[in-house]
Write a protein that holds these residues in place. Sequence first.
Motif, short mmCIF file in Angstrom:
data_model
loop_
_atom_site.label_atom_id
_atom_site.label_comp_id
_atom_site.label_asym_id
_atom_site.label_seq_id
_atom_site.Cartn_x
_atom_site.Cartn_y
_atom_site.Cartn_z
N THR A 173 2.53 1.70 7.97
CA THR A 173 2.74 1.55 9.42
C THR A 173 4.15 1.98 9.76
O THR A 173 5.09 1.71 9.02
N GLY A 174 4.30 2.66 10.89
CA GLY A 174 5.62 3.15 11.27
C GLY A 174 6.04 4.28 10.35
O GLY A 174 5.28 5.21 10.09
N TYR A 220 13.16 9.33 -5.29
CA TYR A 220 12.26 8.36 -4.66
C TYR A 220 10.83 8.87 -4.61
O TYR A 220 10.55 10.07 -4.71
N ILE A 221 9.93 7.92 -4.45
CA ILE A 221 8.52 8.17 -4.17
C ILE A 221 8.30 7.79 -2.71
O ILE A 221 8.82 6.78 -2.24
N GLN A 222 7.53 8.58 -1.99
CA GLN A 222 7.24 8.26 -0.59
C GLN A 222 5.74 8.46 -0.35
O GLN A 222 5.18 9.49 -0.71
N VAL A 223 5.12 7.45 0.25
CA VAL A 223 3.69 7.49 0.50
C VAL A 223 3.41 7.18 1.96
O VAL A 223 3.96 6.23 2.54
#
Length: 466
Positions: free
Chosen positions: A283-284, A316-319
């Motif tokens: 979310t966001g 970093y990991i971003q999902v």
Amino acid sequence: MRMLARRLLLPGLTALALAATGCSSTPHTGAAEPAAPATLAPSGDGTSQQLDVAAAPQGSPTPAAVSRGDGKGKTEKSSLKVASYDKESGRAVIATAPEGPTRTPSPGKSPEAAKPVAAGDVIASAPAPGAPNGLLAKVTEVVGKTDRGTEVKTAATTLNSVLGDDKADGKVPVDPSAVVVEPLMKGVTFSWAKGQGLNFGPQGGKLPLGNLRLDVNASVDTAPDAPASAGASVTGFVQLAPQVEFSYDGPQGGGAGPRGAFLGMSGDWSSQWKLQGRAAASTGAPKRIPFAKLHSSPVIQVGPVPVVVNLDLTCYIQVEADGRVTLDVQQDVKGDFKVGGSYAAGKGWTPVSQSNVKSTPVTATVTASGKVKGALGAEASVGLYGAVGVTADFAPYLRGEADAKASASSDGKTSVSGAWALYGGFDLSGNLHLQLSLFGTPVFERKIPLGTLNREWALVSGNTGR
């Protein structure tokens, strides 16, 4: 804790895993490439020189450099050293290194290194007690003698005060053994390789010399209604061989600042990573999960001057997901990169952001209806003497959309039922910062953006309705 912070190789930056698909970023402020070096010509006193740019020698203290305030002679290597420094007060204690190198004087001249420090002198030092990022400072007052050396008051100064009207241009590989790595989560491992036959690779494998590799195998938040078999995770690695690029073209004809300058990072990199499972809905803003921090302060020797470059990288990991898609995708990417800031007199600073990326075949399975986007990215900064100069954020990603189930590979073999698509791409953004005025260039009052880049390419897709 000792295992949580090891000295390894970096940069970088990518650290900069910074790259893009055969592209460069050129903002409207000017050309992205540094200005072509002007033909070297002596200044009014005929003493302008081409300085070598190389890694500082290892195994012994890097000698400081001193530019005398009396204006006589060139900046010299010195037997003086910074015994201590207090950043808050700007006070330093200057001592004589027990075995510091001295410069062989020209006939009829005294060694500059033998002179005591005086008001008006400028000192450039490698990392020292109280100055972990090195010190570039002008002596404003000699306070007096102490049992540790001469106590002085100092003020900030710029590189042109020690490089003068000389010229320098070079690339220096980052030593893989000089990087501090701090894991931020479980499932992160490191490997690196440097010269002289020292090779450390994943699972007993070997890396190319000069490379750093970060492997990650981490879980990410899984959708609450997902079955146990659909647990979300990211696995893969980033591998780089970064180098610092530095150039300086001093003023001529009594100019106040340099004619040109460049600071940046470049190198080769490759990455392979896999996103699978059903990630929880975000979310966001997309959920960003840092998994490792890296720092290095390599010292490059520009003629007699030790220039301390500070490199920082957070991987970093971003999902970003809607909680409905289950997928199993893998992408291999290779390329090169160059990011930094270029200065030309009369034009000011312009950002440089270039790279060439190739994506190898992927395999993919996408199930259900929905969307998901996963990235294995890096935030990086490059600066001098502890001041930030260039920041960049690079995030190569995979993005999937589906309203049914599809199995495919990029060699053209597919098995689908419904509409689906998979894309590879990257996002790149960043800024040039005020502290680049350390070169002696005019101060700018705001950050200069690198410009936001986005490139995306189709990997595999299909539609059974056709």
